[in-house]
Design a protein around this motif. Structure first.
Motif, PDB file in Angstrom:
ATOM      1  N   GLU A   1      -1.501   2.005  -9.195  1.00  0.00           N
ATOM      2  CA  GLU A   1      -2.550   1.162  -8.636  1.00  0.00           C
ATOM      3  C   GLU A   1      -1.931  -0.025  -7.894  1.00  0.00           C
ATOM      4  O   GLU A   1      -0.788  -0.411  -8.154  1.00  0.00           O
ATOM      5  CB  GLU A   1      -3.455   0.648  -9.760  1.00  0.00           C
ATOM      6  CG  GLU A   1      -4.180   1.751 -10.509  1.00  0.00           C
ATOM      7  CD  GLU A   1      -5.221   2.439  -9.654  1.00  0.00           C
ATOM      8  OE1 GLU A   1      -5.770   1.764  -8.746  1.00  0.00           O
ATOM      9  OE2 GLU A   1      -5.460   3.641  -9.851  1.00  0.00           O
TER      10      GLU A   1
ATOM     11  N   GLU B   1       0.836  -1.209   0.000  1.00  0.00           N
ATOM     12  CA  GLU B   1       0.000   0.000   0.000  1.00  0.00           C
ATOM     13  C   GLU B   1       0.874   1.265   0.000  1.00  0.00           C
ATOM     14  O   GLU B   1       0.561   2.239  -0.697  1.00  0.00           O
ATOM     15  CB  GLU B   1      -0.917   0.011   1.222  1.00  0.00           C
ATOM     16  CG  GLU B   1      -2.057  -0.980   1.169  1.00  0.00           C
ATOM     17  CD  GLU B   1      -1.622  -2.394   1.526  1.00  0.00           C
ATOM     18  OE1 GLU B   1      -0.450  -2.562   1.963  1.00  0.00           O
ATOM     19  OE2 GLU B   1      -2.410  -3.324   1.364  1.00  0.00           O
TER      20      GLU B   1
ATOM     21  N   GLU C   1      -2.702  -3.197  -8.019  1.00  0.00           N
ATOM     22  CA  GLU C   1      -2.428  -4.349  -8.887  1.00  0.00           C
ATOM     23  C   GLU C   1      -1.206  -4.096  -9.761  1.00  0.00           C
ATOM     24  O   GLU C   1      -0.455  -5.019 -10.068  1.00  0.00           O
ATOM     25  CB  GLU C   1      -3.656  -4.657  -9.759  1.00  0.00           C
ATOM     26  CG  GLU C   1      -4.827  -5.259  -8.989  1.00  0.00           C
ATOM     27  CD  GLU C   1      -4.455  -6.565  -8.280  1.00  0.00           C
ATOM     28  OE1 GLU C   1      -3.660  -7.344  -8.861  1.00  0.00           O
ATOM     29  OE2 GLU C   1      -4.922  -6.773  -7.150  1.00  0.00           O
ATOM     30  N   THR C   2      -1.030  -2.868 -10.144  1.00  0.00           N
ATOM     31  CA  THR C   2       0.146  -2.525 -10.955  1.00  0.00           C
ATOM     32  C   THR C   2       1.416  -2.730 -10.150  1.00  0.00           C
ATOM     33  O   THR C   2       2.413  -3.283 -10.670  1.00  0.00           O
ATOM     34  CB  THR C   2       0.055  -1.050 -11.405  1.00  0.00           C
ATOM     35  OG1 THR C   2      -1.188  -0.841 -12.053  1.00  0.00           O
ATOM     36  CG2 THR C   2       1.180  -0.696 -12.352  1.00  0.00           C
TER      37      THR C   2
ATOM     38  N   THR D   1       2.368   1.818  -3.377  1.00  0.00           N
ATOM     39  CA  THR D   1       1.438   2.420  -4.341  1.00  0.00           C
ATOM     40  C   THR D   1       1.442   3.944  -4.224  1.00  0.00           C
ATOM     41  O   THR D   1       1.306   4.654  -5.222  1.00  0.00           O
ATOM     42  CB  THR D   1      -0.005   1.913  -4.109  1.00  0.00           C
ATOM     43  OG1 THR D   1      -0.397   2.257  -2.779  1.00  0.00           O
ATOM     44  CG2 THR D   1      -0.093   0.430  -4.326  1.00  0.00           C
TER      45      THR D   1
END
Lengths: 189, 294
Positions: free
Chosen positions: A162, A153, A164-165, A156
């Motif tokens: 993101e 997190e 998922e990225t 990110t």
């Protein structure tokens, strides 16, 4: 950081001492061997930008100081990599789906025997070379997660990507590094 | 596939650059920069605001939006303050009874007036109230009173003319005999706000006594004269101050001198009322002259 924001110079010194080495390491590894000479500039500029923007930090929600600091450093590093043309493009086809590789059987030794220290030191040196071959964003995701201990997190936020990225980049990075390191550590099996 | 690899982490920890640290010079530079920044920001809180605007919180389009809203509000406030408030008149006009009127006309208004206005008030005879005088004349001349009972609404323009007129020699004053109670109050107010001059005195006398009574008094006092209303604009008054005095006019029938009462910026209704009052005066005077001739 709150103390520094209200004018405590000593608080800033403590912050600097706490994050000095990890941040410098991150910047230097992001720059790679070829651009290592720029690490000092980026490191210094990161702290100066942080000082300038100290008032804006208060307005951020749930953003830890560490995340913010690495975000500034990351953006500066990426800027310089783009200008220098050293940013390696993402090669999606390089990912190998075979998850179980022989390198996973490396001795995850916690002992500090001189032989093992020498082994890990060589492995670390090889890992730096392997990192040099990674795209910048995959390299950043790997270093932030494995060296600086940031959660996905937090990564990110630093990479402004993101969830998922970030997971995808980290997966690509691990796959490439395992492949790169596997051959080097083969004699240990 | 796991996203965490302990082996790679261990290798990374043992990498040759793991113990590297920045130059001591960088450390000193950064700390000095932070100290200088703290000192500068403590000097002026305004700089904090500037930084807040400079760094990422407010974009240019947001600044432009805020400036537009502020400008719009400023214009709206300015326009709103320039708009005449109609409720001022409504609030200023009390529900007048005869008792209130007598107070307004004789005491309150004059007491609050400027020294010059007070001097004018002293010229006015105080033996009878304007209301009683007005009512007396209305009973004597019902046709004229009926013709000239102005309502409050009809006096709005007159009040504006009174309020806008300068205080020097402007006789935009309706005669008391043709006014309602509230009109009489306005008349008193107007007279009180006028300067002292001969025309004002005549108007005050007309207002106090009415045309017929004033004519009777003048006859008893031997002042045989007629009146004539001369209405003109303020500009005309200002430009004519240097002129030589007029040669007195004389009525051909009675050979009485005609005195001119100057009135400036009077509305049509006021002019009409003024003319009516003067007409009563003149008729009374000429009627007395005709009777004497017989």
């Amino acid at each position: 950081m709150r103390k520094f924001c209200v004018g405590d110079a000593h608080a800033f010194q403590l912050l600097y001492e706490r994050h000095e080495k990890p941040l410098y390491r991150y910047v230097r590894r992001m720059m790679g061997i070829a651009l290592a000479s720029h690490a000092d500039d980026i490191f210094q500029d990161t702290w100066m930008r942080l000082v300038d923007a100290r008032d804006s930090w208060q307005a951020r929600d749930n953003a830890s100081f560490k995340t913010w600091l690495y975000t500034i450093a990351h953006h500066r590093a990426i800027d310089l990599l783009r200008k220098s043309g050293r940013e390696v493009s993402v090669d999606e086809g390089w990912l190998d789906d075979t998850s179980e590789e022989p390198w996973q059987l490396w001795p995850a030794s916690s002992a500090e025997q001189p032989e093992q220290q020498a082994f890990w030191r060589k492995a670390g040196q090889q890992l730096l070379h392997c990192l040099d071959g990674l795209p910048a964003l995959q390299r950043a995701a790997f270093i932030l997660h494995h060296d600086d201990g940031l959660s996905l997190e937090e990564i990110t936020q630093v990479l402004n990507a993101e969830f998922e990225t970030v997971k995808s980049r980290l997966r690509y990075a691990l796959s490439k590094l395992r492949t790169c390191m596997g051959a080097y550590l083969q004699p240990l099996f | 596939m796991s996203l965490h690899d302990e082996h790679l982490k261990l290798a990374l920890r043992h990498a040759p650059d793991s113990e590297l640290a920045p130059d001591a010079l960088i450390r000193e530079t950064v700390l000095a920069y932070a100290n200088a920044h703290l000192q500068a920001s403590s000097d002026s809180k305004l700089s904090c605001l500037q930084k807040w605007f400079r760094f990422s919180h407010v974009a240019n389009w947001q600044l432009a939006s805020m400036a537009s809203v502020a400008a719009t509000l400023l214009i709206a406030v300015v326009l709103w303050q320039q708009r005449p408030d109609d409720t001022i008149w409504a609030d200023a006009l009390p529900t007048i009874t005869s008792a209130d009127l007598s107070k307004q006309a004789t005491e309150n208004k004059l007491a609050k007036a400027a020294p010059a206005e007070k001097a004018l008030a002293s010229l006015l005879p105080q033996e009878s109230s304007p209301v009683s005088a007005a009512r007396e004349r209305e009973t004597r001349q019902p046709q004229l009173a009926k013709r000239s009972e102005p309502s409050l609404a009809r006096h709005d323009n007159d009040k504006l003319a009174i309020a806008n007129a300068p205080h020097t020699g402007l006789l935009n004053v309706p005669p008391a005999s043709t006014l309602s109670d509230t009109g009489a109050a306005d008349l008193a107010k107007t007279i009180a706000s006028s300067a002292v001059d001969s025309s004002t005195s005549l108007l005050a006398a007309l207002r106090q006594n009415g045309g017929k009574v004033m004519a009777s008094k003048d006859i008893q006092a031997g002042k045989l004269r007629l009146f004539k209303i001369h209405v003109q604009s303020i500009q005309a008054k200002n430009t004519c101050t240097e002129h030589s005095p007029r040669t007195p006019e004389v009525d051909k029938v009675s050979t009485y001198e005609i005195e001119v009462i100057e009135a400036y910026e009077a509305s049509e209704q006021l002019q009409k009322l003024l003319h009516d009052e003067v007409e009563i005066y003149n008729e009374t005077m000429l009627e007395w002259h005709a009777n004497r001739e017989r």
